[in-house]
Structures are given as structure tokens and as C-alpha cells.
Design an enzyme around this catalytic site. Structure first.
Site, PDB file in Angstrom:
ATOM      1  N   HIS A  98       0.837  -1.117  -0.087  1.00 32.25           N
ATOM      2  CA  HIS A  98       0.079  -0.039   0.032  1.00 32.25           C
ATOM      3  C   HIS A  98       0.710   1.303  -0.024  1.00 32.25           C
ATOM      4  O   HIS A  98       0.116   2.396  -0.394  1.00 32.25           O
ATOM      5  CB  HIS A  98      -0.905   0.185   1.200  1.00 32.25           C
ATOM      6  CG  HIS A  98      -1.973  -0.905   1.007  1.00 32.25           C
ATOM      7  ND1 HIS A  98      -2.959  -1.108   0.128  1.00 32.25           N
ATOM      8  CD2 HIS A  98      -2.304  -1.911   2.136  1.00 32.25           C
ATOM      9  CE1 HIS A  98      -3.734  -2.281   0.461  1.00 32.25           C
ATOM     10  NE2 HIS A  98      -3.415  -2.947   1.499  1.00 32.25           N
TER      11      HIS A  98
ATOM     12  N   HIS B 236      -6.062  -7.400  -0.322  1.00 30.56           N
ATOM     13  CA  HIS B 236      -6.261  -5.937  -0.676  1.00 30.56           C
ATOM     14  C   HIS B 236      -5.748  -5.601  -1.965  1.00 30.56           C
ATOM     15  O   HIS B 236      -4.579  -6.082  -2.070  1.00 30.56           O
ATOM     16  CB  HIS B 236      -5.882  -4.951   0.363  1.00 30.56           C
ATOM     17  CG  HIS B 236      -6.619  -5.336   1.802  1.00 30.56           C
ATOM     18  ND1 HIS B 236      -6.017  -6.495   2.559  1.00 30.56           N
ATOM     19  CD2 HIS B 236      -7.864  -4.841   2.366  1.00 30.56           C
ATOM     20  CE1 HIS B 236      -7.086  -6.311   3.789  1.00 30.56           C
ATOM     21  NE2 HIS B 236      -7.968  -5.663   3.362  1.00 30.56           N
TER      22      HIS B 236
ATOM     23  N   ASP C 145      -4.849 -12.801   3.648  1.00 28.24           N
ATOM     24  CA  ASP C 145      -5.921 -12.205   4.149  1.00 28.24           C
ATOM     25  C   ASP C 145      -7.088 -12.836   3.213  1.00 28.24           C
ATOM     26  O   ASP C 145      -8.458 -12.458   3.378  1.00 28.24           O
ATOM     27  CB  ASP C 145      -5.978 -10.923   4.419  1.00 28.24           C
ATOM     28  CG  ASP C 145      -5.222 -10.158   3.385  1.00 28.24           C
ATOM     29  OD1 ASP C 145      -4.563 -10.649   2.326  1.00 28.24           O
ATOM     30  OD2 ASP C 145      -4.811  -9.037   3.565  1.00 28.24           O
TER      31      ASP C 145
END
Length: 356
Positions: free
Chosen positions: A171, A210, A298
């Protein structure tokens, strides 16, 4: 006899602890915690098929090849500036209370930024989930060394090496921290392979839940780096503002980014279908460097902040699919927050990648 898989790890991440994030206006303990790396390492040691080593120091140059110098300076000194100013007594993480959004200046020409670097944090941070404590800077620096040392092992002949990076990285953008990430470990390795590893074409496969907004941003206009990401649809999932299928790069990088946003409860069948498409693009790109894998768990069914439905055995299958591409691989740890399952999932993925 199958040789042991190199695992690069460090205890430096243990000082990046006592973290909190804001969720719905409430301060909660960060899901990103030292227990994550401990659980993975314990499982790999118990498995016995891995050789552990410490990272070697690589300095700032690889970081500054990817991240803006102003960001690095603010991140390095934010904690000590906050202590010096009395903004913290050292018992709690620091998180900005003001963020410099793009809309803030409007048509104004702003005159500058505060002198104290902890007050500048809000100009370089995009969420409230990326706290800084005394050990954060050191942990992030060593996570970069972990990633680069793993890449060195593959360049030296290992078919696969695993960097147990903490904090994670995908990120973090060129001039921005966020999403538990401070330096973009995968992007730093990709740029290092281009600059120092003699590669002309580098590919990053991101299998975290993500979207890796930072990795995408860094290479958005680059033709020499392919970014492929399978992740939860940002219509419902963090980071919300990127990761849509229409995002494919720009300029010389047009077509070098590809996103597969996945619906909730995607299991191995749907995941494998998207992964097959990604691997087809990887083959067409024909990298001449080790494949960099941003590996998040995740996507696991039961992850506390995810809603996909992969099971432990599925990670072995995903690993086998990627291994069939026949490339050397640098695997770098990103997310995954179901601590009790992390170790088994890591063993399964790495076993599949090594075709054990």
C-alpha cells in the site's frame, strides 16, 4: 532430496508493536501485529523444509530509488520530533489528526509545511491504520533488507526464496504511507532488479486480499514492470479508491497493470480462473527476472478483515499453478490476519510453489 527453501527473517519487527488503528471512529489494536510473523516463522521451523537467515544491510539507495526523499525524511524523524515537542510521552503511537487532501489547496498556492516532521505526517499518509512508534522506522528499514536479501538468494541460484517482511509494503506509494505499509518492499525489489540485477522486464504478482495501490501507482507509467493483482472488489473493500478492472496503466505503461476484483466468498474455483488469466499475461510479458510475489493470506476463509473463501489446501494449489510458469520466485509477505491459520497457509503456499 529437495533443498531447503531460504527464509530471510529478522527480529527487528518486534519493536513495531503496541499499535492501534481507528475503525469506525474507535481505536482498536492493529490487526497487523508481531504475532503474525511469529506464527508464520514457528510453522516454517516446525515443518523443517526451510533454512533461516538474517538479512544483509542494503542502505538507503534502494529505498530512495522508489520513494520520495521528503517522505523518507518525515517518516524517519516523525517519532523523535513528536517526542521533542512533547506531542507524545512515548507510551502511545502517533497518528496524524490532520490530512492534506488534494482538495485542501483548491486554487491556493500554499506557502509551506510545518517544521516539525510529526506535524507533516498528514501530508504523506492516507489512512488512520498506519501508526508510528519508536521501533517503526527500524522495522520498516529491515523489512526492505529482508526483501532484498531474499532477491539476492534467488539471483544466486535458489529457485525460490521467502522474505518474511514485517511491516508489509504494497500500500506504500512513491510519496505516501498507508495500509499498515511504510516502504513498498515488492516495488523496491522490482526496481533493484532493474537497476542492479540486470533485468529488463520485471513482473509482480499480488495475491493479497487488498489491492496494492502503492505498487500500482509506482509503476503506473512504466513499460518494464508488469503488475498483476487479484484482490477483493474495491466497491466493498479497502483501499476503495483503486483496484478496478478498468485501471490498466498509462503512457508507456498502458496495459502493464491488470486487476482482477473478486466478489465476496470467492473460493478456489473463481480464484483459479482469475489466476489463470494473470499467468497468461505473465507468460506473454516474458520477464527476464525472478517473479516477485506479494503474498497475503487475508484471502483465507475466516480472516477477520477479509471476506473471500480460500482454505489452507487452496494455497498449495495456487502455489502449484504459479510454479508451473517455470520462473524463479521471490515471495514477500504482505497481509493475513487470521493468526491461528497463518503458519499453515504459509507452509501450504511455499510448498506448492516449490512443488513439494
Amino acid at each position: 532430496m529437495t533443498s531447503s527453501i531460504p527464509v530471510v527473517r529478522s527480529d527487528a519487527h518486534l519493536a513495531h508493536a503496541g499499535l492501534v488503528e481507528l475503525v469506525g471512529g474507535r481505536a482498536i489494536p492493529c490487526w497487523e501485529s508481531p504475532e503474525r510473523a511469529r506464527a508464520i516463522e514457528a510453522a516454517l521451523r516446525a515443518d523443517g523444509g526451510f533454512a533461516f537467515e538474517a538479512p544483509s544491510e542494503h542502505g538507503r539507495e534502494p529505498i530512495l530509488a522508489v520513494h520520495d526523499a521528503d517522505l523518507v525524511e518525515v517518516f524517519e524523524h516523525a517519532w523523535t520530533d513528536a517526542l521533542a515537542a512533547g506531542a507524545t510521552d512515548g507510551s502511545q503511537p502517533i497518528v496524524p489528526d490532520t490530512y492534506l487532501l488534494a482538495a485542501y489547496p483548491g486554487g491556493m498556492a500554499l506557502g509551506g509545511l510545518p517544521t516539525a516532521r510529526h506535524l507533516r505526517l498528514g501530508a504523506y499518509l492516507f489512512d488512520t491504520a498506519t501508526p508510528i512508534v519508536a521501533g517503526t522506522w527500524g522495522a520498516a528499514r529491515v523489512a526492505v533488507d529482508v526483501a532484498l536479501t531474499a532477491a539476492e538468494r534467488v539471483l544466486a541460484g535458489a529457485p525460490l526464496a521467502y522474505g518474511l517482511c514485517r511491516p508489509p509494503g504494497h500500500h506504500a506509494a512513491r510519496g505516501m504511507l498507508g495500509g499498515y505499509c511504510y516502504f513498498n518492499n515488492a516495488a523496491i525489489v522490482a526496481e533493484w532488479l532493474r537497476r542492479d540485477g540486470g533485468a529488463r522486464r520485471v513482473a509482480i504478482l499480488d495475491i493479497d486480499y487488498h489491492h496494492g495501490n502503492g505498487t500500482q501507482q509506482i509503476f503506473w507509467e512504466r513499460a518494464d514492470v508488469l503488475y498483476l493483482s487479484l484482490h477483493a472488489d474495491p466497491h466493498r473493500a479497502y483501499p476503495y479508491f483503486s483496484g478496478y478492472a478498468t485501471e490498466t496503466g498509462a503512457g508507456e505503461g498502458r496495459g502493464r497493470t491488470r486487476n482482477w476484483p473478486l466478489p465476496a466468498r470467492t473460493g478456489i474455483d473463481g480464484y483459479a480462473s482469475a489466476l489463470t488469466e494473470a499467468l497468461g499475461m505473465l507468460e506473454a510479458f516474458a520477464p527476464d527476472a525472478p517473479l516477485i510475489i506479494s503474498a497475503g493470506f487475508d484471502t483465507f476463509d475466516g480472516d477477520p478483515i477479509g471476506d473471500l473463501a480460500l482454505r489452507t489446501a487452496d494455497y498449495a494449489e495456487i502455489g502449484r499453478m504459479i510454479a508451473a510458469a517455470g520462473m524463479p520466485m521471490v515471495v514477500l509477505q504482505e497481509g493475513g490476519y487470521a493468526v491461528d491459520a497463518l503458519g499453515a497457509n504459509a507452509v501450504a503456499l511455499l510448498g506448492g510453489l516449490s512443488r513439494r
